[in-house]
Enzyme design. Structure first.
Site: not given
Length: 325
Positions: A58, A127
């Site tokens: 990322e 998540h």
């Protein structure tokens, strides 16, 4: 007239932006195959190498976008889950947010970082996070969190057109929650403007993302009991629309702020502070918040996730107490 889900509205906006401007490209993990939520499905076939798969990194995704934006392109990064964006925190908050400021406005970074956030999907601790408060805290980054499909489409266009970095939050539970009719070009929705989605004279509820829909459901229940709520969809979390926030708080004198992020340090505290500083004399009751409890992760088990998540019943209960104050 076409009815789109939120994820279809995102895909439509990306398609429209790619077709209209050759400088736009998409970078992220698995985006060539459509992405984990299918937001980019079919775009690789139409736009070829402007849809680029990245490594699982990322920080690199955001860093590449910073460089590309500096040289005149308009990158749209996809971070699969908001939980993973913190690996790029330094790139966003130490570099991207300061680019224009440190050049006295001579340079801009027209880049968008899209990411799926929020709970209610049994995603467990890695998540399901709500990450908005970290990034709304940082001047130089606009933070957008739509609730309705039409706003996903229009605000994504506004984000791509913006000359500086925008974090575009997409609540994964809203992706396929319902469809909304859309006709022709996207509506013009400006970054930095909230919207009153329901009018009522007894109290005001501020919310965004999934909690906007839960708040509207709670308001409908309360209406049947004789309590009428104004419900404000914040839409943009940085910069907040202070004018709409203050006008709505003054109009009813009672305020309930709802978000699924944990209570301490959540965005609700900033909204409460704005109202307390600038509309205190209009208040008829203490400002109330409904938020997630201060525990590190959202639990995986459905019963414990339900305990963590604010919902229409919890919102309605708090609103009843506030209305009766």
């Amino acid at each position: 007239m076409t009815a789109l889900t939120a994820i279809e509205a995102v895909r439509t906006a990306l398609d429209e932006a790619l077709a209209a401007d050759d400088r736009v490209f998409i970078l992220g993990e698995d985006v060539e195959a459509g992405g984990v939520f299918r937001a980019t499905e079919g775009l690789r076939a139409r736009y070829g190498e402007r849809i680029i798969d990245s490594p699982l990194a990322e920080s690199s995704i955001i860093g590449v976008c910073i460089g590309a934006a500096h040289y005149g392109l308009r990158p749209v990064a996809e971070i699969q889950f908001a939980d993973f964006i913190h690996a790029g925190f330094d790139q966003l908050c130490s570099e991207a947010s300061r680019w224009s400021y440190r050049t006295l406005g001579d340079a801009h970074l027209p880049m968008v970082v899209r990411t799926a956030w929020g709970g209610g999907v049994h995603g467990g601790q890695h998540h399901s996070q709500s990450i908005e408060a970290y990034y709304a805290h940082m001047p130089g980054i606009k933070v957008v969190a739509p609730s309705f499909p039409a706003d996903y489409r229009s605000l994504l266009h506004a984000a791509i057109a913006d000359p500086n970095p925008v974090l575009f939050l997409e609540h994964k539970r809203t992706y396929r929650l319902f469809r909304q009719e859309m006709d022709g070009a996207p509506a013009e929705t400006r970054i930095g403007k909230a919207r009153v989605t329901r009018q009522g004279g007894d109290l005001t509820i501020f919310a965004y993302g999934l909690m906007l829909h839960e708040s509207l459901a709670a308001a409908e229940t309360l209406s049947g009991e004789g309590t009428e709520c104004t419900v404000v969809d914040l839409l943009t979390l940085n910069p907040l629309d202070r004018e709409t926030i203050l006008d709505s708080a003054r109009a009813t004198g009672k305020v309930l702020i709802v978000h699924e992020d944990t209570l301490t340090g959540g965005l609700g505290g900033e909204i409460a502070a704005i109202i307390a500083e600038h509309a205190f004399e209009y208040l008829d009751a203490p400002i109330r918040r409904v938020a997630g409890p201060d525990i590190p992760p959202i639990p995986f088990h459905h019963a414990m996730e339900d305990f963590f998540m604010p919902n229409r019943d919890k919102i309605a209960s708090a609103a009843r107490e506030l209305a009766a104050y």
